[in-house]
Design a protein around this motif. Structure first.
Motif, PDB file in Angstrom:
ATOM      1  N   VAL A  97      -8.074   1.308  -4.206  1.00  0.00           N
ATOM      2  CA  VAL A  97      -8.091   0.373  -3.462  1.00  0.00           C
ATOM      3  C   VAL A  97      -6.577  -0.117  -3.312  1.00  0.00           C
ATOM      4  CG1 VAL A  97      -8.747  -2.041  -3.240  1.00  0.00           C
ATOM      5  CG2 VAL A  97     -10.226  -0.578  -4.475  1.00  0.00           C
ATOM      6  N   ALA A 139      -4.658  -3.063  -1.275  1.00  0.00           N
ATOM      7  CA  ALA A 139      -4.882  -4.140  -0.798  1.00  0.00           C
ATOM      8  C   ALA A 139      -3.417  -5.101  -0.722  1.00  0.00           C
ATOM      9  CB  ALA A 139      -5.797  -5.281  -1.842  1.00  0.00           C
ATOM     10  N   VAL A 176      -8.288  -7.537  -6.651  1.00  0.00           N
ATOM     11  CA  VAL A 176      -9.071  -6.439  -6.720  1.00  0.00           C
ATOM     12  C   VAL A 176      -9.443  -6.270  -8.296  1.00  0.00           C
ATOM     13  CG1 VAL A 176      -9.197  -3.923  -6.370  1.00  0.00           C
ATOM     14  CG2 VAL A 176      -7.803  -5.240  -4.927  1.00  0.00           C
ATOM     15  N   ILE A 228     -13.752  -7.179  -4.588  1.00  0.00           N
ATOM     16  CA  ILE A 228     -12.402  -7.438  -3.878  1.00  0.00           C
ATOM     17  C   ILE A 228     -12.800  -8.671  -2.899  1.00  0.00           C
ATOM     18  CG2 ILE A 228     -11.135  -6.656  -1.848  1.00  0.00           C
ATOM     19  CD1 ILE A 228     -11.897  -3.894  -2.308  1.00  0.00           C
ATOM     20  N   VAL A 254      -9.807   1.330   1.287  1.00  0.00           N
ATOM     21  CA  VAL A 254     -10.521   1.660  -0.221  1.00  0.00           C
ATOM     22  C   VAL A 254     -10.895   3.076  -0.021  1.00  0.00           C
ATOM     23  CG1 VAL A 254     -12.547   1.476  -1.483  1.00  0.00           C
ATOM     24  CG2 VAL A 254     -11.561  -0.502  -0.214  1.00  0.00           C
ATOM     25  N   GLN A 288     -20.034  -2.156  -4.949  1.00  0.00           N
ATOM     26  CA  GLN A 288     -18.826  -2.777  -4.666  1.00  0.00           C
ATOM     27  C   GLN A 288     -19.156  -3.848  -3.893  1.00  0.00           C
ATOM     28  OE1 GLN A 288     -15.488  -1.283  -4.565  1.00  0.00           O
ATOM     29  NE2 GLN A 288     -15.118  -3.486  -4.061  1.00  0.00           N
ATOM     30  N   ILE A 317     -13.017   1.639   4.563  1.00  0.00           N
ATOM     31  CA  ILE A 317     -13.546   2.513   3.442  1.00  0.00           C
ATOM     32  C   ILE A 317     -13.444   3.911   3.892  1.00  0.00           C
ATOM     33  CG2 ILE A 317     -15.393   2.887   1.681  1.00  0.00           C
ATOM     34  CD1 ILE A 317     -16.143   0.003   2.362  1.00  0.00           C
TER      35      ILE A 317
END
Lengths: 254, 393
Positions: B76, B78, B84, B118, B132, B145, B159
């Motif tokens: 991930v 971010a 996260v 997240i 992601v 998730q 994603i």
């Protein structure tokens, strides 16, 4: 000067698990600047001739030759024929969902001309050609032939004829299904292209009506898969008066 | 407002609108929603929710024989301000957006060990996407998730699924009041991958959710995006694009439940298919509950069948329990790219591969433009062209 030469063309089609011969030895020469009308009754093979020249996969060539300026047309793929200078205005143009007229025309012109037309001159060129055919500018944003009326489809075919400037144009029953106003507009478009003197026209029609607007140099009567009689414009007058009966009964040959 | 067009060769399209009928969206499932896999019988393939799916290709996800192994990486990235976390099964944020509705989703919920969460805090407006990357290296995994946006937060999440894996997952999207979330989920798996997932979006008051589901690869991909509303004024846009190649099974089953007044939903899924035994399934369910007055909903599925041997099953289904709505409609159509189109374009000098590209680009263009994220749009168009190049050649 561009010349399309058809010699002893023989074509079959598969139907109902049988092979049927439709064209039985067609001979015809069309030169740049000339207009030939091919007239004949339903089922005589006129449209088969048009689609065979364009390379439609449904038809099998079993004999004869077709050359454009000496080049073997029958060896070419459909797109190669178009790029060599053959154009077929179709009786039943096909819908292409998701592809706008403007995108289609530009892609086609790019393929035919070998390079993308300059954007500014192209937009003007299309706009003016559409105006001449009484087509609304919004037409360019519609999907190719999707929801077009019969008249719109034929105008769109002639628009392509004007923009693509072929050496040989085959017009397959472009007049069918048109009212008199649409017929006049479409015919004027064809005449503009003819007046350049740079196109040889093969006008395929069932009716003599369109010949009041587009004057042919040569008229051929098509019957039973071959040209039964050839002559000048006076032959069309004879057909107008007498119909096709003489050619359909007993397979007359002049 | 229903429109259904059926092309007989290799495709089926069916549609229905049920008005104030008993709730078939719920009743046609073979068991009520549950977090426990034991509450679902092992499917045999004739159940309504499994009848299109090749169970024998699910690698045991549906019958308890699939065992988790190493070999699935989740990375991930971010921007600052985003939290996260990896959490245990008892974290209170898990399972808030929805409950598993079939055995594979329940299996995923029953079997995962750690979940990813997240969080975008309230009023945080991100200018860069959260990325992601889910990459399979041959493993089998059960995953959970959660992506949660606080009130008035705004985020884009991309994603990416790549590589080879057998994956069963639940993904929860929780949108606080006034939040705006765009999620792009790309399934670009290798040929052998199996991916079955339920996506649950819970949309807060006046919040906007945009989901873009893009499926290109994998042996079997079966996704189940679902939307419910936690308050009035919520909006959901569910866009999907799939390109189903020979032998692939791609199934997208959507359910939007209008359980709250004055919410909107708009579903547009488009797919192209090519090659033998390419199979796409689209189920578009919309349920407008009696209390959901002022609902405005539309769902559409379009398919373009490029070659013989491909099959589409498209089933839009709209259930309306109140007449006090703004609008409700659905449409489904499957068309073929046929030899006559090809002939027409080629007769204008356009080479065959370009003719196909023209049609497919045109088909997807309108949908791609609605994504609203330029680099994603460009990437999708490039990827569509790659798909075409690979198999048209």
């Amino acid at each position: 000067m561009a010349t399309l030469e058809i010699r002893d063309l023989r074509v079959t089609v598969e139907a109902d698990n049988a092979t049927k011969e439709i064209l039985k030895g067609v001979d015809l020469t069309v030169k740049q600047g000339e207009t030939h009308a091919i007239m004949g009754p339903n089922g005589s093979g006129k449209s088969t001739l048009a689609y065979s020249l364009a390379g439609h996969p449904k038809y099998t060539i079993t004999g004869g030759t077709v050359t454009l300026d000496g080049e073997d047309v029958l060896e070419m793929s459909v797109d190669e024929r178009a790029r060599a200078g053959l154009f077929l205005a179709m009786q039943y143009p096909v819908e292409v969902p998701g592809v706008s007229v403007s995108n289609f025309l530009r892609t086609s012109a790019t393929a035919i001309r070998g390079e993308a037309p300059k954007l500014r001159t192209w937009v003007k060129e299309v706009k003016e050609a559409m105006e001449r055919l009484n087509m609304d500018p919004s037409f360019a944003e519609r999907n190719v032939n999707e929801g077009f009326s019969g008249g719109e489809k034929k105008r769109h075919e002639i628009l392509q004829l004007e923009l693509l400037k072929p050496k040989i144009a085959i017009l397959d029953e472009t007049d069918s299904g048109l009212d008199v106003d649409a017929l006049r507009v479409v015919s004027e478009g064809v005449n503009r292209v003819r007046e350049t003197g740079e196109v040889g026209t093969l006008l395929i029609t069932h009716y003599t009506r369109i010949l009041r607007y587009i004057k042919p140099d040569h008229v051929h009567v098509f019957a039973a898969g071959r040209i039964a009689e050839s002559g000048g414009p006076e032959l069309a007058d004879k057909l107008e008066a007498e119909g096709y009966e003489a050619y359909t009964k007993g397979g007359a040959s002049a | 407002m229903a429109e259904a067009q059926n092309i007989p060769v290799g495709s089926t399209t069916a549609g229905s609108i049920a008005v104030a009928a008993e709730s078939t969206v719920v009743s046609r499932m073979s068991a009520p929603p549950s977090f426990d896999v034991a509450d679902f019988p092992v499917p045999h393939g004739r159940e309504e929710e499994w009848r299109f799916t090749p169970l024998e290709r699910l690698r045991g996800l549906h019958d308890g024989t699939a065992v988790a192994t190493e070999g699935l990486k989740v990375d991930v990235q971010a921007p600052e301000g985003v939290t996260v976390a990896t959490v245990g099964r008892d974290d209170v944020r898990l399972g808030k957006a929805g409950t598993p509705v079939d055995r594979v989703a329940a299996q995923a919920y029953s079997a995962f060990e750690k979940a990813g969460v997240i969080t975008v805090p309230k009023e945080t407006v991100l200018t860069e996407p959260i990325r992601v990357a889910v990459h399979g290296e041959g493993g089998t995994a059960f995953a959970h998730q959660v992506i949660e946006l606080g009130a008035f937060a705004e985020a884009v999440v991309v994603i990416d699924h790549t590589g080879d894996a057998v994956l069963a997952a639940n993904v929860d999207y929780i949108l606080g009041d006034g939040a705006k979330l765009t999620v792009v989920s790309v399934q670009d798996w290798d040929d052998k991958a199996v991916h079955v997932a339920q996506h649950n979006a819970l949309i807060g008051r006046d919040a906007s959710f945009k989901s873009v589901v893009v499926t290109f690869g994998g042996d079997v991909v079966r996704l189940h995006p679902r939307v419910t509303y936690a308050g009035t004024g919520g909006e959901a846009e569910l866009f999907g694009l799939y390109f189903t190649d020979a032998g692939q099974h791609q199934e997208h089953r959507l359910l939007v439940t209008h359980n709250t007044p004055h919410c909107k939903s708009n579903v547009v899924y488009k797919g192209a298919l090519q090659g033998d035994d390419a199979h796409a399934v689209w189920i578009g369910d919309v349920l407008i509950e009696a209390k959901a007055e002022g609902t405005d909903t539309y769902e559409m599925n379009r398919n373009l069948v490029l070659t013989d041997g491909a099959r589409v099953d498209s089933v839009p289904n709209l259930e309306i329990e109140t007449g006090e709505i703004v609008g409700a409609g659905h449409a489904s159509a499957t068309g073929r790219f046929d030899d006559e189109q090809l002939f027409y374009l080629m007769a204008r000098g356009i080479p065959e591969h370009e003719a196909r590209r023209l049609v497919v680009r045109g088909f997807f263009a309108e949908l791609v433009q609605q994504i609203g994220i330029e680099d994603i749009e460009e990437r999708l168009i490039a990827r569509i062209e790659e798909e075409l190049e690979a198999s048209v050649a």
